[in-house]
Scaffold this motif. Structure first.
Motif, PDB file in Angstrom:
ATOM      1  N   ARG A  40       9.183  27.499   3.168  1.00 25.58           N
ATOM      2  CA  ARG A  40       8.026  28.374   3.383  1.00 25.58           C
ATOM      3  C   ARG A  40       6.848  27.572   3.945  1.00 25.58           C
ATOM      4  O   ARG A  40       6.152  28.032   4.851  1.00 25.58           O
ATOM      5  CB  ARG A  40       7.600  29.066   2.082  1.00 25.58           C
ATOM      6  N   LEU A  41       6.630  26.368   3.406  1.00 21.09           N
ATOM      7  CA  LEU A  41       5.552  25.520   3.913  1.00 21.09           C
ATOM      8  C   LEU A  41       5.832  25.141   5.366  1.00 21.09           C
ATOM      9  O   LEU A  41       4.924  25.149   6.203  1.00 21.09           O
ATOM     10  CB  LEU A  41       5.403  24.269   3.043  1.00 21.09           C
ATOM     11  N   ASN A  42       7.069  24.841   5.657  1.00 27.14           N
ATOM     12  CA  ASN A  42       7.462  24.497   7.028  1.00 27.14           C
ATOM     13  C   ASN A  42       7.222  25.670   7.977  1.00 27.14           C
ATOM     14  O   ASN A  42       6.769  25.482   9.107  1.00 27.14           O
ATOM     15  CB  ASN A  42       8.926  24.060   7.038  1.00 27.14           C
ATOM     16  N   GLU A  43       7.521  26.872   7.514  1.00 29.36           N
ATOM     17  CA  GLU A  43       7.301  28.069   8.337  1.00 29.36           C
ATOM     18  C   GLU A  43       5.814  28.231   8.647  1.00 29.36           C
ATOM     19  O   GLU A  43       5.434  28.516   9.787  1.00 29.36           O
ATOM     20  CB  GLU A  43       7.820  29.315   7.617  1.00 29.36           C
ATOM     21  N   ILE A  44       4.976  28.025   7.632  1.00 27.03           N
ATOM     22  CA  ILE A  44       3.521  28.130   7.836  1.00 27.03           C
ATOM     23  C   ILE A  44       3.062  27.073   8.840  1.00 27.03           C
ATOM     24  O   ILE A  44       2.297  27.373   9.758  1.00 27.03           O
ATOM     25  CB  ILE A  44       2.775  27.980   6.490  1.00 27.03           C
ATOM     26  N   SER A  45       3.548  25.855   8.676  1.00 25.65           N
ATOM     27  CA  SER A  45       3.176  24.767   9.592  1.00 25.65           C
ATOM     28  C   SER A  45       3.557  25.095  11.025  1.00 25.65           C
ATOM     29  O   SER A  45       2.761  24.904  11.951  1.00 25.65           O
ATOM     30  CB  SER A  45       3.860  23.460   9.182  1.00 25.65           C
ATOM     31  N   GLU A  46       4.761  25.600  11.214  1.00 20.35           N
ATOM     32  CA  GLU A  46       5.218  25.927  12.567  1.00 20.35           C
ATOM     33  C   GLU A  46       4.406  27.062  13.170  1.00 20.35           C
ATOM     34  O   GLU A  46       4.117  27.050  14.369  1.00 20.35           O
ATOM     35  CB  GLU A  46       6.709  26.247  12.560  1.00 20.35           C
ATOM     36  N   LEU A  47       4.033  28.029  12.343  1.00 17.58           N
ATOM     37  CA  LEU A  47       3.208  29.127  12.849  1.00 17.58           C
ATOM     38  C   LEU A  47       1.833  28.626  13.295  1.00 17.58           C
ATOM     39  O   LEU A  47       1.350  28.993  14.370  1.00 17.58           O
ATOM     40  CB  LEU A  47       3.055  30.225  11.790  1.00 17.58           C
ATOM     41  N   VAL A  48       1.216  27.789  12.463  1.00 16.82           N
ATOM     42  CA  VAL A  48      -0.115  27.275  12.804  1.00 16.82           C
ATOM     43  C   VAL A  48      -0.034  26.356  14.023  1.00 16.82           C
ATOM     44  O   VAL A  48      -0.819  26.490  14.967  1.00 16.82           O
ATOM     45  CB  VAL A  48      -0.760  26.536  11.605  1.00 16.82           C
ATOM     46  N   ALA A  89       3.604  34.904   5.856  1.00 19.32           N
ATOM     47  CA  ALA A  89       4.244  33.628   5.520  1.00 19.32           C
ATOM     48  C   ALA A  89       3.525  32.962   4.345  1.00 19.32           C
ATOM     49  O   ALA A  89       4.167  32.412   3.446  1.00 19.32           O
ATOM     50  CB  ALA A  89       4.247  32.701   6.742  1.00 19.32           C
ATOM     51  N   SER A  90       2.202  33.044   4.338  1.00 18.66           N
ATOM     52  CA  SER A  90       1.427  32.475   3.224  1.00 18.66           C
ATOM     53  C   SER A  90       1.717  33.198   1.921  1.00 18.66           C
ATOM     54  O   SER A  90       1.834  32.569   0.861  1.00 18.66           O
ATOM     55  CB  SER A  90      -0.064  32.558   3.535  1.00 18.66           C
ATOM     56  N   LEU A  91       1.846  34.503   2.002  1.00 18.15           N
ATOM     57  CA  LEU A  91       2.163  35.283   0.797  1.00 18.15           C
ATOM     58  C   LEU A  91       3.551  34.942   0.270  1.00 18.15           C
ATOM     59  O   LEU A  91       3.751  34.867  -0.949  1.00 18.15           O
ATOM     60  CB  LEU A  91       2.044  36.779   1.085  1.00 18.15           C
ATOM     61  N   ARG A  92       4.507  34.735   1.176  1.00 20.07           N
ATOM     62  CA  ARG A  92       5.857  34.346   0.730  1.00 20.07           C
ATOM     63  C   ARG A  92       5.811  32.991   0.026  1.00 20.07           C
ATOM     64  O   ARG A  92       6.480  32.784  -0.980  1.00 20.07           O
ATOM     65  CB  ARG A  92       6.829  34.311   1.912  1.00 20.07           C
ATOM     66  N   HIS A  93       5.019  32.064   0.551  1.00 19.81           N
ATOM     67  CA  HIS A  93       4.879  30.744  -0.083  1.00 19.81           C
ATOM     68  C   HIS A  93       4.300  30.897  -1.487  1.00 19.81           C
ATOM     69  O   HIS A  93       4.816  30.329  -2.449  1.00 19.81           O
ATOM     70  CB  HIS A  93       3.989  29.847   0.787  1.00 19.81           C
ATOM     71  N   SER A  94       3.240  31.679  -1.599  1.00 19.07           N
ATOM     72  CA  SER A  94       2.602  31.879  -2.910  1.00 19.07           C
ATOM     73  C   SER A  94       3.538  32.572  -3.894  1.00 19.07           C
ATOM     74  O   SER A  94       3.588  32.207  -5.072  1.00 19.07           O
ATOM     75  CB  SER A  94       1.326  32.720  -2.754  1.00 19.07           C
ATOM     76  N   THR A  95       4.275  33.552  -3.410  1.00 22.07           N
ATOM     77  CA  THR A  95       5.213  34.275  -4.269  1.00 22.07           C
ATOM     78  C   THR A  95       6.301  33.344  -4.786  1.00 22.07           C
ATOM     79  O   THR A  95       6.652  33.372  -5.975  1.00 22.07           O
ATOM     80  CB  THR A  95       5.845  35.455  -3.508  1.00 22.07           C
ATOM     81  N   THR A  96       6.821  32.506  -3.910  1.00 21.68           N
ATOM     82  CA  THR A  96       7.867  31.560  -4.317  1.00 21.68           C
ATOM     83  C   THR A  96       7.321  30.580  -5.351  1.00 21.68           C
ATOM     84  O   THR A  96       7.992  30.292  -6.355  1.00 21.68           O
ATOM     85  CB  THR A  96       8.419  30.814  -3.085  1.00 21.68           C
ATOM     86  N   ALA A  97       6.101  30.099  -5.149  1.00 22.44           N
ATOM     87  CA  ALA A  97       5.483  29.190  -6.128  1.00 22.44           C
ATOM     88  C   ALA A  97       5.322  29.896  -7.476  1.00 22.44           C
ATOM     89  O   ALA A  97       5.575  29.307  -8.534  1.00 22.44           O
ATOM     90  CB  ALA A  97       4.123  28.701  -5.611  1.00 22.44           C
ATOM     91  N   GLY A  98       4.939  31.152  -7.432  1.00 22.92           N
ATOM     92  CA  GLY A  98       4.802  31.929  -8.667  1.00 22.92           C
ATOM     93  C   GLY A  98       6.122  32.123  -9.379  1.00 22.92           C
ATOM     94  O   GLY A  98       6.198  32.043 -10.615  1.00 22.92           O
ATOM     95  N   GLN A  99       7.180  32.370  -8.613  1.00 19.04           N
ATOM     96  CA  GLN A  99       8.510  32.543  -9.220  1.00 19.04           C
ATOM     97  C   GLN A  99       8.953  31.261  -9.916  1.00 19.04           C
ATOM     98  O   GLN A  99       9.532  31.301 -11.006  1.00 19.04           O
ATOM     99  CB  GLN A  99       9.532  32.952  -8.158  1.00 19.04           C
TER     100      GLN A  99
END
Length: 129
Positions: A65-73, A84-94
């Motif tokens: 997820r972090l890699n996806e955010i990096s590639e998008l930016v 993508a940021s929400l998916r990263h946060s959701t995964t961290a929460g899980q």
């Protein structure tokens, strides 16, 4: 008649297998393949029954997820950045919930370090954005 049906099924299976392979590195900017990648991830997560294994799988997903955010930016493809940021946060929460639910005290420090590493990368990306 049967040969045509068999050939058709084989072709469909080959196309499906190829699309699964191609979707492994798909990013949010490629919706069809990325959607297939997300389905695969959900299936693999559902197949994992061991909480330890789930945490390990989610930790690997968190890095993706972090890699996806990096590639998008880096690619200036901001249309998918919020999701993508929400998916990263959701995964961290899980991950956090699984650690708390299963009282995995030995996982707290390594995950905390990973979260701090991700926070630094995200901060650098925010500055670049």
């Amino acid at each position: 008649m049967v040969n045509r049906i068999q050939i058709g099924l084989i072709i469909l299976l080959v196309i499906f297998a190829l699309s699964l392979l191609l979707s492994q590195n798909a990013n949010p900017g490629n919706p069809p393949l990325f959607g297939l990648k997300r389905i695969q991830e959900k299936i693999f997560m559902g197949m994992e029954t061991n909480p330890n294994g789930k945490i390990d799988y989610l930790t690997a997903l968190l890095d993706k997820r972090l890699n996806e955010i990096s590639e998008l930016v880096n690619g200036k493809n901001y249309d998918y950045l919020l999701k993508a940021s929400l998916r990263h946060s959701t995964t961290a929460g899980q991950i956090t919930e699984l650690i708390a639910e299963n009282n995995f005290k030995e996982k707290v420090e390594p995950i905390r370090k990973k979260f701090l590493e991700h926070q630094k990368v995200l901060n650098d990306l925010y500055i670049a954005y």
